[in-house]
Design a protein around this motif. Structure first.
Motif, PDB file in Angstrom:
ATOM      1  N   LEU A   1      48.148 128.211 -64.399  1.00  0.00           N
ATOM      2  CA  LEU A   1      47.515 129.394 -64.986  1.00  0.00           C
ATOM      3  C   LEU A   1      47.854 129.568 -66.464  1.00  0.00           C
ATOM      4  O   LEU A   1      47.101 130.208 -67.204  1.00  0.00           O
TER       5      LEU A   1
ATOM      6  N   PRO B   1      42.089 135.275 -60.257  1.00  0.00           N
ATOM      7  CA  PRO B   1      42.539 133.981 -60.779  1.00  0.00           C
ATOM      8  C   PRO B   1      42.798 132.915 -59.715  1.00  0.00           C
ATOM      9  O   PRO B   1      42.922 131.740 -60.040  1.00  0.00           O
ATOM     10  N   ILE B   2      42.895 133.301 -58.441  1.00  0.00           N
ATOM     11  CA  ILE B   2      43.206 132.351 -57.379  1.00  0.00           C
ATOM     12  C   ILE B   2      42.112 132.388 -56.319  1.00  0.00           C
ATOM     13  O   ILE B   2      41.605 133.458 -55.971  1.00  0.00           O
TER      14      ILE B   2
ATOM     15  N   GLN C   1      41.359 127.917 -62.291  1.00  0.00           N
ATOM     16  CA  GLN C   1      41.477 128.742 -61.086  1.00  0.00           C
ATOM     17  C   GLN C   1      42.032 127.875 -59.951  1.00  0.00           C
ATOM     18  O   GLN C   1      41.329 127.030 -59.404  1.00  0.00           O
TER      19      GLN C   1
ATOM     20  N   ILE D   1      50.037 135.385 -60.568  1.00  0.00           N
ATOM     21  CA  ILE D   1      49.098 136.076 -61.456  1.00  0.00           C
ATOM     22  C   ILE D   1      49.835 136.901 -62.508  1.00  0.00           C
ATOM     23  O   ILE D   1      49.358 137.054 -63.643  1.00  0.00           O
TER      24      ILE D   1
ATOM     25  N   CYS E   1      53.737 134.856 -66.829  1.00  0.00           N
ATOM     26  CA  CYS E   1      53.328 134.088 -68.004  1.00  0.00           C
ATOM     27  C   CYS E   1      54.543 133.278 -68.452  1.00  0.00           C
ATOM     28  O   CYS E   1      55.470 133.827 -69.070  1.00  0.00           O
TER      29      CYS E   1
ATOM     30  N   LYS F   1      42.050 128.202 -68.527  1.00  0.00           N
ATOM     31  CA  LYS F   1      41.808 129.250 -67.529  1.00  0.00           C
ATOM     32  C   LYS F   1      41.411 128.649 -66.178  1.00  0.00           C
ATOM     33  O   LYS F   1      40.392 129.006 -65.581  1.00  0.00           O
TER      34      LYS F   1
END
Length: 322
Positions: free
Chosen positions: A275, A16-17, A282, A300, A303, A280
């Motif tokens: 995020l 994700p990063i 990045q 990551i 949430c 979505k």
């Protein structure tokens, strides 16, 4: 927080990063041993943090960011197999002969890619990204050149940066390969990407610096949104608590409180805000501090609850939602 990114269709191992290499290469004009040692350490830290996507541009540090990265790869060629490497072209800086300008001409794109590959000491780019829209772009000429580079084996994929949906759609109409990502400025400090949606039909909507529909276009066409400036230049870190701007002080305090609530760093909260969005996105992080790289990847697993996300958004806006 587990999610499938659009870019994982092409690179399943990408997380994700992403790591932005604009800070590598020292202050110049020439690379030093210290610069090379720093690049080794930063690359190792990124890989150990499960960041394998590395973002470059031919103008970063006047080419030294790519050069020092290439030096690392020449000393440790085994690293290449564990990396996805992206670089950008199209910006030509001001010099004694010309003003600063953009150039998507066939000759310049070919010249740029050859230079990028040479500096990075690699045979091909995983992703070539067009850095900023060129008003003089000849779309058929550019598309033909991209096809040629692909056929030469010098690039595998094409992407864009700082383009709106209309520019992407126009370029895509001439290409025989998909645009796989679009890198734009997105952060807790730069909120026009969100304000565009919530300000529809509201007074002040004309002041929003974002083209409507760009987020939705990227989602609809599975184009990976990448966020440059994602860490907001650190303005919501501890130093933000002492800012002259009330909005920054309040947001920094909220980030600190949420970091305590979620048992992570402030950097993680700033990135978790991005995020959490269903597009979505990045984030591309550019810090050369290993501590901050490790802090960033904590995002990551965060949430944010809906009320926490909105609290960050409205506080950073400095104004209530319409």
């Amino acid at each position: 927080m587990k999610t499938t990114l659009p870019i994982q269709k092409y690179f399943p191992t990408v997380g994700p990063i992403a790591y932005g290499c604009m800070g590598l290469g020292g202050q110049g004009p020439h690379l030093t041993g210290t610069d090379v040692m720093q690049a080794h350490s930063v690359i190792d830290c990124a890989l150990e943090s499960n960041i394998c996507f590395f973002d470059h541009a031919d103008i970063y540090r006047d080419g030294r960011a790519e050069q020092v990265f290439g030096k690392v790869l020449s000393e440790r060629p085994d690293l290449r197999a564990n990396m996805v490497i992206q670089s950008k072209c199209g910006i030509r800086k001001k010099n004694d002969e010309h003003v600063g300008r953009y150039d998507f001409s066939s000759q310049w794109v070919q010249h740029s890619v050859d230079g990028i590959l040479s500096r990075l000491n690699i045979e091909y780019l995983d992703v070539l990204m067009l850095h900023r829209p060129d008003p003089l772009m000849q779309v058929d000429e550019l598309a033909e050149q991209i096809f040629h580079l692909k056929k030469q084996g010098k690039i595998n994929h094409i992407a864009v940066s700082n383009m709106n949906l209309h520019q992407m759609s126009f370029l895509q109409s001439a290409l025989d390969m998909p645009i796989i990502s679009n890198q734009i400025e997105i952060s807790l400090a730069k909120l026009d990407w969100l304000n565009d949606g919530v300000m529809v039909g509201s007074q002040g909507n004309h002041l929003v610096d974002f083209v409507s529909g760009t987020l939705e276009y990227c989602q609809q066409h599975e184009i990976q949104l990448q966020a440059w400036g994602s860490m907001a230049k650190g303005q919501f870190s501890e130093q933000g608590l002492y800012s002259d701007e009330l909005r920054v002080r309040k947001t920094s305090q909220l980030v600190k409180n949420l970091a305590h609530k979620y048992h992570v760093s402030g950097e993680a909260i700033v990135l978790a805000f991005i995020l959490r969005h269903p597009a979505k996105v990045q984030p591309v992080i550019g810090t050369t501090q290993e501590r901050r790289i490790k802090n960033a990847v904590e995002a990551i697993d965060v949430c944010l609850e809906r009320e926490d996300w909105y609290n960050l958004y409205v506080t950073s806006r400095g104004n209530p939602l319409p």
